[in-house]
Design an enzyme around this catalytic site. Structure first.
Site, PDB file in Angstrom:
ATOM      1  N   ASP A  94     -13.255   3.826   5.796  1.00 42.77           N
ATOM      2  CA  ASP A  94     -13.345   5.288   5.642  1.00 42.77           C
ATOM      3  C   ASP A  94     -11.999   5.906   5.953  1.00 42.77           C
ATOM      4  O   ASP A  94     -11.193   5.338   6.690  1.00 42.77           O
ATOM      5  CB  ASP A  94     -14.388   5.853   6.618  1.00 42.77           C
ATOM      6  CG  ASP A  94     -15.788   5.385   6.279  1.00 42.77           C
ATOM      7  OD1 ASP A  94     -16.171   5.493   5.095  1.00 42.77           O
ATOM      8  OD2 ASP A  94     -16.481   4.900   7.187  1.00 42.77           O
ATOM      9  N   GLU A 127     -21.669  -8.897  16.582  1.00 40.42           N
ATOM     10  CA  GLU A 127     -20.476  -8.078  16.314  1.00 40.42           C
ATOM     11  C   GLU A 127     -20.041  -7.385  17.602  1.00 40.42           C
ATOM     12  O   GLU A 127     -20.876  -6.884  18.343  1.00 40.42           O
ATOM     13  CB  GLU A 127     -20.838  -7.048  15.243  1.00 40.42           C
ATOM     14  CG  GLU A 127     -19.692  -6.134  14.880  1.00 40.42           C
ATOM     15  CD  GLU A 127     -20.019  -5.263  13.669  1.00 40.42           C
ATOM     16  OE1 GLU A 127     -20.536  -5.798  12.662  1.00 40.42           O
ATOM     17  OE2 GLU A 127     -19.769  -4.056  13.740  1.00 40.42           O
ATOM     18  N   PHE A 179     -24.910   8.781  16.002  1.00 38.57           N
ATOM     19  CA  PHE A 179     -24.088   7.924  15.149  1.00 38.57           C
ATOM     20  C   PHE A 179     -24.779   7.690  13.795  1.00 38.57           C
ATOM     21  O   PHE A 179     -24.136   7.696  12.738  1.00 38.57           O
ATOM     22  CB  PHE A 179     -23.838   6.596  15.883  1.00 38.57           C
ATOM     23  CG  PHE A 179     -23.016   5.632  15.106  1.00 38.57           C
ATOM     24  CD1 PHE A 179     -21.687   5.904  14.838  1.00 38.57           C
ATOM     25  CD2 PHE A 179     -23.563   4.446  14.634  1.00 38.57           C
ATOM     26  CE1 PHE A 179     -20.917   5.014  14.098  1.00 38.57           C
ATOM     27  CE2 PHE A 179     -22.806   3.544  13.902  1.00 38.57           C
ATOM     28  CZ  PHE A 179     -21.476   3.838  13.634  1.00 38.57           C
ATOM     29  N   HIS A 207     -27.542 -10.122  11.895  1.00 35.52           N
ATOM     30  CA  HIS A 207     -26.232  -9.797  12.469  1.00 35.52           C
ATOM     31  C   HIS A 207     -26.468  -8.675  13.480  1.00 35.52           C
ATOM     32  O   HIS A 207     -26.840  -7.565  13.101  1.00 35.52           O
ATOM     33  CB  HIS A 207     -25.306  -9.322  11.345  1.00 35.52           C
ATOM     34  CG  HIS A 207     -23.908  -9.011  11.783  1.00 35.52           C
ATOM     35  ND1 HIS A 207     -22.993  -9.997  12.132  1.00 35.52           N
ATOM     36  CD2 HIS A 207     -23.257  -7.826  11.922  1.00 35.52           C
ATOM     37  CE1 HIS A 207     -21.832  -9.418  12.457  1.00 35.52           C
ATOM     38  NE2 HIS A 207     -21.972  -8.110  12.350  1.00 35.52           N
ATOM     39  N   TYR A 262     -25.836  -1.720   1.596  1.00 34.11           N
ATOM     40  CA  TYR A 262     -26.453  -0.496   2.115  1.00 34.11           C
ATOM     41  C   TYR A 262     -27.888  -0.304   1.621  1.00 34.11           C
ATOM     42  O   TYR A 262     -28.113   0.216   0.530  1.00 34.11           O
ATOM     43  CB  TYR A 262     -25.567   0.709   1.739  1.00 34.11           C
ATOM     44  CG  TYR A 262     -24.211   0.583   2.399  1.00 34.11           C
ATOM     45  CD1 TYR A 262     -23.982   1.111   3.657  1.00 34.11           C
ATOM     46  CD2 TYR A 262     -23.191  -0.162   1.806  1.00 34.11           C
ATOM     47  CE1 TYR A 262     -22.773   0.932   4.301  1.00 34.11           C
ATOM     48  CE2 TYR A 262     -21.969  -0.353   2.434  1.00 34.11           C
ATOM     49  CZ  TYR A 262     -21.766   0.194   3.687  1.00 34.11           C
ATOM     50  OH  TYR A 262     -20.572   0.002   4.325  1.00 34.11           O
ATOM     51  N   SER A 285     -25.633 -13.902  14.073  1.00 34.07           N
ATOM     52  CA  SER A 285     -24.234 -13.615  14.398  1.00 34.07           C
ATOM     53  C   SER A 285     -24.186 -12.317  15.198  1.00 34.07           C
ATOM     54  O   SER A 285     -25.132 -11.530  15.161  1.00 34.07           O
ATOM     55  CB  SER A 285     -23.399 -13.489  13.121  1.00 34.07           C
ATOM     56  OG  SER A 285     -24.006 -12.575  12.232  1.00 34.07           O
TER      57      SER A 285
HETATM   58  P1  FAD Z   1     -18.225  -0.112  -0.549  1.00 33.44           P
HETATM   59  O1  FAD Z   1     -19.385  -1.033  -0.640  1.00 33.44           O
HETATM   60  O2  FAD Z   1     -17.072  -0.391  -1.415  1.00 33.44           O
HETATM   61  O3  FAD Z   1     -18.723   1.368  -0.889  1.00 33.44           O
HETATM   62  C1  FAD Z   1     -19.823   1.928  -0.181  1.00 33.44           C
HETATM   63  C2  FAD Z   1     -20.829   2.490  -1.178  1.00 33.44           C
HETATM   64  O4  FAD Z   1     -20.231   3.511  -1.967  1.00 33.44           O
HETATM   65  C3  FAD Z   1     -21.371   1.448  -2.146  1.00 33.44           C
HETATM   66  O5  FAD Z   1     -22.491   0.767  -1.596  1.00 33.44           O
HETATM   67  C4  FAD Z   1     -21.716   2.318  -3.353  1.00 33.44           C
HETATM   68  O6  FAD Z   1     -22.975   2.933  -3.207  1.00 33.44           O
HETATM   69  C5  FAD Z   1     -20.624   3.405  -3.318  1.00 33.44           C
HETATM   70  N1  FAD Z   1     -19.449   3.026  -4.111  1.00 33.44           N
HETATM   71  C6  FAD Z   1     -18.179   2.919  -3.660  1.00 33.44           C
HETATM   72  N2  FAD Z   1     -17.351   2.561  -4.654  1.00 33.44           N
HETATM   73  C7  FAD Z   1     -18.122   2.448  -5.751  1.00 33.44           C
HETATM   74  C8  FAD Z   1     -17.858   2.098  -7.111  1.00 33.44           C
HETATM   75  N3  FAD Z   1     -16.624   1.809  -7.534  1.00 33.44           N
HETATM   76  N4  FAD Z   1     -18.898   2.051  -7.977  1.00 33.44           N
HETATM   77  C9  FAD Z   1     -20.149   2.340  -7.567  1.00 33.44           C
HETATM   78  N5  FAD Z   1     -20.468   2.679  -6.300  1.00 33.44           N
HETATM   79  C10 FAD Z   1     -19.472   2.731  -5.411  1.00 33.44           C
HETATM   80  N6  FAD Z   1     -15.644   0.336   9.125  1.00 33.44           N
HETATM   81  C11 FAD Z   1     -14.476   0.168   9.787  1.00 33.44           C
HETATM   82  O7  FAD Z   1     -13.598   1.050   9.743  1.00 33.44           O
HETATM   83  N7  FAD Z   1     -14.227  -0.961  10.537  1.00 33.44           N
HETATM   84  C12 FAD Z   1     -15.131  -1.978  10.607  1.00 33.44           C
HETATM   85  O8  FAD Z   1     -14.875  -2.981  11.269  1.00 33.44           O
HETATM   86  C13 FAD Z   1     -16.370  -1.849   9.900  1.00 33.44           C
HETATM   87  N8  FAD Z   1     -17.306  -2.833   9.924  1.00 33.44           N
HETATM   88  C14 FAD Z   1     -18.432  -2.713   9.150  1.00 33.44           C
HETATM   89  C15 FAD Z   1     -19.317  -3.799   9.087  1.00 33.44           C
HETATM   90  C16 FAD Z   1     -20.455  -3.731   8.285  1.00 33.44           C
HETATM   91  C17 FAD Z   1     -21.388  -4.913   8.221  1.00 33.44           C
HETATM   92  C18 FAD Z   1     -20.727  -2.542   7.530  1.00 33.44           C
HETATM   93  C19 FAD Z   1     -21.963  -2.445   6.667  1.00 33.44           C
HETATM   94  C20 FAD Z   1     -19.854  -1.458   7.601  1.00 33.44           C
HETATM   95  C21 FAD Z   1     -18.691  -1.531   8.392  1.00 33.44           C
HETATM   96  N9  FAD Z   1     -17.775  -0.487   8.462  1.00 33.44           N
HETATM   97  C22 FAD Z   1     -16.596  -0.634   9.149  1.00 33.44           C
HETATM   98  C23 FAD Z   1     -18.048   0.797   7.786  1.00 33.44           C
HETATM   99  C24 FAD Z   1     -17.487   0.820   6.371  1.00 33.44           C
HETATM  100  O9  FAD Z   1     -16.079   0.766   6.405  1.00 33.44           O
HETATM  101  C25 FAD Z   1     -17.949   2.129   5.704  1.00 33.44           C
HETATM  102  O10 FAD Z   1     -19.344   2.124   5.535  1.00 33.44           O
HETATM  103  C26 FAD Z   1     -17.253   2.453   4.400  1.00 33.44           C
HETATM  104  O11 FAD Z   1     -17.591   3.785   4.057  1.00 33.44           O
HETATM  105  C27 FAD Z   1     -17.686   1.580   3.245  1.00 33.44           C
HETATM  106  O12 FAD Z   1     -17.065   0.346   3.224  1.00 33.44           O
HETATM  107  P2  FAD Z   1     -17.647  -0.803   2.219  1.00 33.44           P
HETATM  108  O13 FAD Z   1     -16.648  -1.844   2.034  1.00 33.44           O
HETATM  109  O14 FAD Z   1     -18.978  -1.231   2.646  1.00 33.44           O
HETATM  110  O15 FAD Z   1     -17.718   0.110   0.896  1.00 33.44           O
END
Ligand code: FAD
Length: 290
Positions: free
Chosen positions: A101, A10, A210, A260, A139, A8
């Site tokens: 974020d 992006e 980055f 991806h 991650y 895929s």
């Molecule tokens: P989560 O997985 O919820 O949290 C990240 C990490 O923090 C976890 O792996 C864990 O180690 C820790 N953590 C958080 N909450 C908890 C909890 N309750 N308990 C235990 N540990 C916890 N950002 C954008 O703004 N726009 C995008 O389009 C975008 N696309 C992305 C696509 C991919 C494939 C990835 C990997 C990242 C993308 N991001 C994007 C970045 C992403 O928004 C950031 O990395 C953000 O900080 C984490 O989002 P997440 O949903 O992965 O977080």
């Protein structure tokens, strides 16, 4: 011989002045027949209109299946639902559900009081609204918010329990980092697909800068390989293709089936990588290169 993996791509929504070039890039990438083309969502929830425009046009035209990234930052549950529902009603049923974020780089995440708490809650909502496939983030290297021990895997497990179908990793440059992570995921009893994120090095200085911000390590050998090539675009391009190809080959050899590619809206590098890996037919590649 390894099977052709699920690939895929992006892209990010372009600024209006480069929109025409963006659609040319999309049509060149489309020829490679990715499983889907995902469209990022502006950091902090900004630029949602751009994502909306790109997703709807992708859905209308023949070509790759669009996947919508969506974050929970800065939006109420009602706003998030309305946006997602609009996309689902338009036939966009594939999502990448993310926490996101805060708009100010480095600020600790704080959910909107009226909004979803994170990616797991968002996943539940998307499935309830009719999403057919939801991917979440994973991650291999510690995310800046990593809480120690196996907390990251418990958190990933919670996202799967919420209904996520697979996870896409933050990019890494060392195959072993992904493989060790895959082992940890399996040891935690998680059996959902973990798709590896691949970052082609279109510009080493930019990618390194980055990477520092998002917690992806840049190995010294990569620095040594690219540092002398800053002013040699062709050699830089070749090194970028070779680096990505050897990364993907190693992982494919280890049975990884989902890749991806973060194309950064650049078709040439992605096309050359797929060509070297044999991930597209020669006829399709001729079309993409045209
Ligand atoms: P989560 O997985 O919820 O949290 C990240 C990490 O923090 C976890 O792996 C864990 O180690 C820790 N953590 C958080 N909450 C908890 C909890 N309750 N308990 C235990 N540990 C916890 N950002 C954008 O703004 N726009 C995008 O389009 C975008 N696309 C992305 C696509 C991919 C494939 C990835 C990997 C990242 C993308 N991001 C994007 C970045 C992403 O928004 C950031 O990395 C953000 O900080 C984490 O989002 P997440 O949903 O992965 O977080």
């Amino acid at each position: 011989m390894s099977r052709t993996p699920q690939v895929s791509f992006e892209v990010f929504p372009p600024a209006p002045k480069v929109e025409e070039r963006f659609w040319t890039t999309v049509s060149r990438l489309a020829v490679l027949e990715p499983v889907y083309l995902s469209v990022t969502y502006g950091a902090g929830g900004s630029g949602r209109d751009r994502s909306d425009r790109v997703l709807r046009r992708l859905r209308r035209q023949a070509g790759p299946v669009p996947a919508a990234h969506l974050t929970v930052v800065g939006a109420s549950r009602a706003e998030t639902d309305a946006l997602a529902k609009g996309w689902i009603d338009a036939g966009i049923t594939r999502f990448v559900a993310l926490r996101g974020d805060m708009p100010e780089m480095g600020d600790a995440f704080a959910p909107n009081p009226e909004g979803y708490a994170g990616a797991a809650e968002l996943t539940v909502a998307l499935k309830r609204l009719g999403a057919q496939h939801v991917s979440v983030g994973a991650y291999p290297e510690p995310h800046p918010d990593y809480r120690g021990g196996e907390s990251d895997l418990a958190h990933l497990q919670a996202k799967f329990a919420a209904g996520a179908d697979d996870a896409i990793t933050q990019y890494v440059f060392e195959p072993e980092l992904f493989l060790r992570y895959r082992d940890r995921v399996a040891a935690a009893g998680i059996d959902k697909p973990i798709v590896v994120g691949v970052m082609p090095i279109f510009d080493f200085a930019k990618v390194a800068s980055f990477s520092r911000r998002c917690g992806a390590s840049v190995p010294a050998w990569l620095d040594a390989r690219f540092a002398p090539l800053a002013d040699q675009p062709e050699a830089h391009h070749e090194a970028a293709v070779e680096t990505a190809v050897s990364f993907c080959r190693r992982l494919q050899g280890e049975g990884v089936e989902g890749f991806h590619i973060y194309t950064l809206n650049r078709a040439d590098l992605t096309i050359d990588i797929c060509r070297e890996l044999g991930w597209a037919s020669p006829a399709k590649l001729r079309e993409a290169a045209a």
